[in-house]
Each structure stands twice: as C-alpha cells, then as structure tokens.
Scaffold this motif. Structure first.
Motif, PDB file in Angstrom:
ATOM      1  N   GLY A 157      40.554  32.269  39.519  1.00  0.00           N
ATOM      2  CA  GLY A 157      40.342  31.858  40.903  1.00  0.00           C
ATOM      3  C   GLY A 157      39.251  32.574  41.647  1.00  0.00           C
ATOM      4  O   GLY A 157      39.074  32.349  42.842  1.00  0.00           O
ATOM      5  N   THR A 158      38.520  33.447  40.975  1.00  0.00           N
ATOM      6  CA  THR A 158      37.433  34.136  41.645  1.00  0.00           C
ATOM      7  C   THR A 158      36.356  34.463  40.624  1.00  0.00           C
ATOM      8  O   THR A 158      36.659  34.668  39.447  1.00  0.00           O
ATOM      9  CB  THR A 158      37.928  35.429  42.330  1.00  0.00           C
ATOM     10  OG1 THR A 158      36.845  36.025  43.042  1.00  0.00           O
ATOM     11  CG2 THR A 158      38.448  36.428  41.318  1.00  0.00           C
ATOM     12  N   SER A 159      35.124  34.501  41.056  1.00  0.00           N
ATOM     13  CA  SER A 159      34.052  34.854  40.126  1.00  0.00           C
ATOM     14  C   SER A 159      33.426  36.173  40.549  1.00  0.00           C
ATOM     15  O   SER A 159      33.433  36.538  41.726  1.00  0.00           O
ATOM     16  CB  SER A 159      32.991  33.751  40.101  1.00  0.00           C
ATOM     17  OG  SER A 159      32.457  33.549  41.385  1.00  0.00           O
ATOM     18  N   ASN A 160      32.931  36.876  39.537  1.00  0.00           N
ATOM     19  CA  ASN A 160      32.258  38.145  39.736  1.00  0.00           C
ATOM     20  C   ASN A 160      33.085  39.142  40.560  1.00  0.00           C
ATOM     21  O   ASN A 160      32.584  39.754  41.505  1.00  0.00           O
ATOM     22  CB  ASN A 160      30.898  37.937  40.397  1.00  0.00           C
ATOM     23  CG  ASN A 160      29.998  39.138  40.200  1.00  0.00           C
ATOM     24  OD1 ASN A 160      30.156  39.886  39.250  1.00  0.00           O
ATOM     25  ND2 ASN A 160      29.067  39.338  41.119  1.00  0.00           N
ATOM     26  N   PRO A 161      34.347  39.307  40.206  1.00  0.00           N
ATOM     27  CA  PRO A 161      35.150  40.283  40.948  1.00  0.00           C
ATOM     28  C   PRO A 161      34.858  41.707  40.486  1.00  0.00           C
ATOM     29  O   PRO A 161      34.377  41.924  39.378  1.00  0.00           O
ATOM     30  CB  PRO A 161      36.578  39.903  40.585  1.00  0.00           C
ATOM     31  CG  PRO A 161      36.448  39.393  39.182  1.00  0.00           C
ATOM     32  CD  PRO A 161      35.119  38.676  39.134  1.00  0.00           C
ATOM     33  N   ASN A 162      35.173  42.676  41.326  1.00  0.00           N
ATOM     34  CA  ASN A 162      35.283  44.061  40.877  1.00  0.00           C
ATOM     35  C   ASN A 162      36.655  44.191  40.212  1.00  0.00           C
ATOM     36  O   ASN A 162      37.650  43.735  40.751  1.00  0.00           O
ATOM     37  CB  ASN A 162      35.195  45.036  42.046  1.00  0.00           C
ATOM     38  CG  ASN A 162      33.795  45.143  42.606  1.00  0.00           C
ATOM     39  OD1 ASN A 162      32.826  44.738  41.986  1.00  0.00           O
ATOM     40  ND2 ASN A 162      33.701  45.698  43.795  1.00  0.00           N
TER      41      ASN A 162
END
Lengths: 114, 113
Positions: free
Chosen positions: B27-32
């Motif tokens: 559900g998210t891209s390029n997370p930390n």
C-alpha cells in the motif's frame, strides 16, 4: 543525540483510577512526539501523536500535550480499564535526523486490576 | 490500506544456525523501513533502517545483517545465531513525507536455544 526518558514501571492501578505516565525528551530540532501501545504478544500500535508545541494528541480516552518549555509529553487517562493493560512507549521523531528514525523510551508496563 | 507482513510469528533456532526474517509492506511505495529488537522486559533497540533498495544503515554492531532487495521487502539475517540474539523482532515502516508516525508489523518472537 536524541533521547526519551519514561517513567519507570511497572505501574499497577485499579479500574477507574487516574493514569499518568511521564515522558520527557531531548532533541536537537523540533520533533514530533508519539505514544505507542503494545498489547501482549503483539507489535506496537500508534496511540496518539503531536507534531508541534502545545498540540494535544488524544485517542481512546488517552491524552498527551506537547510541552516545549518542559520538553515533556506525559500520557494521561481519567479512568483506566482492565483492557488498557499493556506496555506504553513514548517516542520522538526529529526530522533533521538522517533516516528519520524514531527514538523510543524504555516502555512502561501498565497493569489494571478489576 | 497500508499493511506490514512479518513472518514467521515465532521461531526457535539452535545456537549457530542461520536466520532469515522477512518483512513485506503493502500500500505504499518507497517507504523507510526499520528493524527493531525488543529484549525481554526492555525497550526497543533500532537495529537497521533503509531509505531505499540496497540502502542499509546499521545502528549497532552485532551478529545480524539486513538487506532490501525490493522496494517493499526488508530482510533480517544472521549466519550464526547467538543466545543473545533472542528477542522480539519488529519491522516498521514510515513514509518519507507527510505523516511522520511509524507503523509496525506483528513481530517475530525468536528464541535461540
């Protein structure tokens, strides 16, 4: 460096008692502040947050106010329930820190007896 | 929704054996992404964080390593486990911008025997 100091536990209260868990911090910038809760055997869940001075975070009857002058973010609840028994973590995020990491306190174990 | 999957939930491994814990996010891209360890009765210790594929920062010297082969995958490894590696391992993610809070997986309870 950044640090968070929490009131040492364990804390044991009777149901409907007033709760305060103290949290103070040191940070180089203007951090965001958080309280997380961990129920037995589970991961951490965000309880509430405050992103700037004088903000009050609140959720499920819990409250905490971001006090820049005293560098504190104490957690309070007016009437605790048995289901509030858990470990509570205070944390900060200093946006100026590389990797934008969260710094946690040691955690405070709360037990509420019926 | 944004979800973090960690597995296995529990693991018992002998001293000297290898380790691989996997964390994937949805559900998210390029997370930390972060690995924390929680020793019994103690607070959270940040082990590794990653701001992108192949980018790993280590917080403390130890017997563990981390890798991020894909944007949404974060792996914690060891070649030879020690008794002191026992603990509760938590994967967490944050967005680079916007909301600053971290979201955690359900954790892996590792017991080294």
């Amino acid at each position: 460096g950044d640090s968070v100091t929490q009131m040492e536990g364990p804390v044991t209260l009777s149901e409907e008692a007033f709760l305060t868990i103290n949290c103070t911090y040191t940070a180089t910038g203007y951090p965001s502040l958080f309280w997380y809760v961990q129920y037995p055997g589970e991961g951490l869940q965000l309880l509430l947050k405050a992103t700037k001075a004088d903000d009050k975070g609140s959720n499920k009857g819990f409250e905490a106010t971001y006090r820049k002058e005293t560098t504190s973010f104490h957690l309070e609840k007016g009437s605790v329930q048995v289901s509030d028994s858990a470990v509570y973590f205070c944390a900060l995020s200093d946006q100026e820190t590389s990797g934008s990491r969260l710094t946690f306190g040691e955690g405070t174990q709360l037990t509420v007896n019926p | 929704s944004q979800t973090i999957h960690q597995w296995p939930a529990t693991l018992v491994q002998p001293v000297g054996s290898p380790l691989s814990l996997e964390c994937t996010v949805e559900g998210t891209s390029n997370p930390n992404l972060y690995w924390y360890r929680q020793a019994a009765g103690r607070g959270l210790q940040l082990l590794f964080y990653s701001v992108g594929i192949g980018q790993i920062s280590s917080e403390v010297p130890q017997n563990l390593s981390a890798s991020r082969p894909q944007d949404r995958q974060f792996i914690l490894s060891s070649k030879k486990l020690l008794l002191s590696d026992s603990g509760f391992y938590l994967c967490a993610r944050r967005r680079i911008s916007g909301t600053v809070e971290a979201f955690f997986g359900q954790g892996t309870r590792l017991t080294v025997v």
